[in-house]
Design a protein around this motif. Sequence first.
Motif: not given
Length: 72
Positions: A45-72
């Motif tokens: 949007g043109d004028f976003p407003s967010t109020y996040s006092v405490v935030s954390s993102t979990n980036t632990n991923d045990q997969d070897i391959a995600d979203e494999n693409i098969v195509g030409l």
Amino acid sequence: MPAILGALKVISVGSAGVVHIGDVAIIAPKAAAKTYAGSGSFNTGDFPSTYSVVSSTNTNDQDIADENIVGL
């Protein structure tokens, strides 16, 4: 079927993105990505407003391959 468009605002298009206005049968871009972001990161949007006092993102991923693409 024809359409009448008003104002159109395209901010950006990625390397595998498609912007098509009009009739189309098939659009199939091939791309995959994994994105990690914290609270309020994907606000749009043109004028976003967010109020996040405490935030954390979990980036632990045990997969070897995600979203494999098969195509030409």
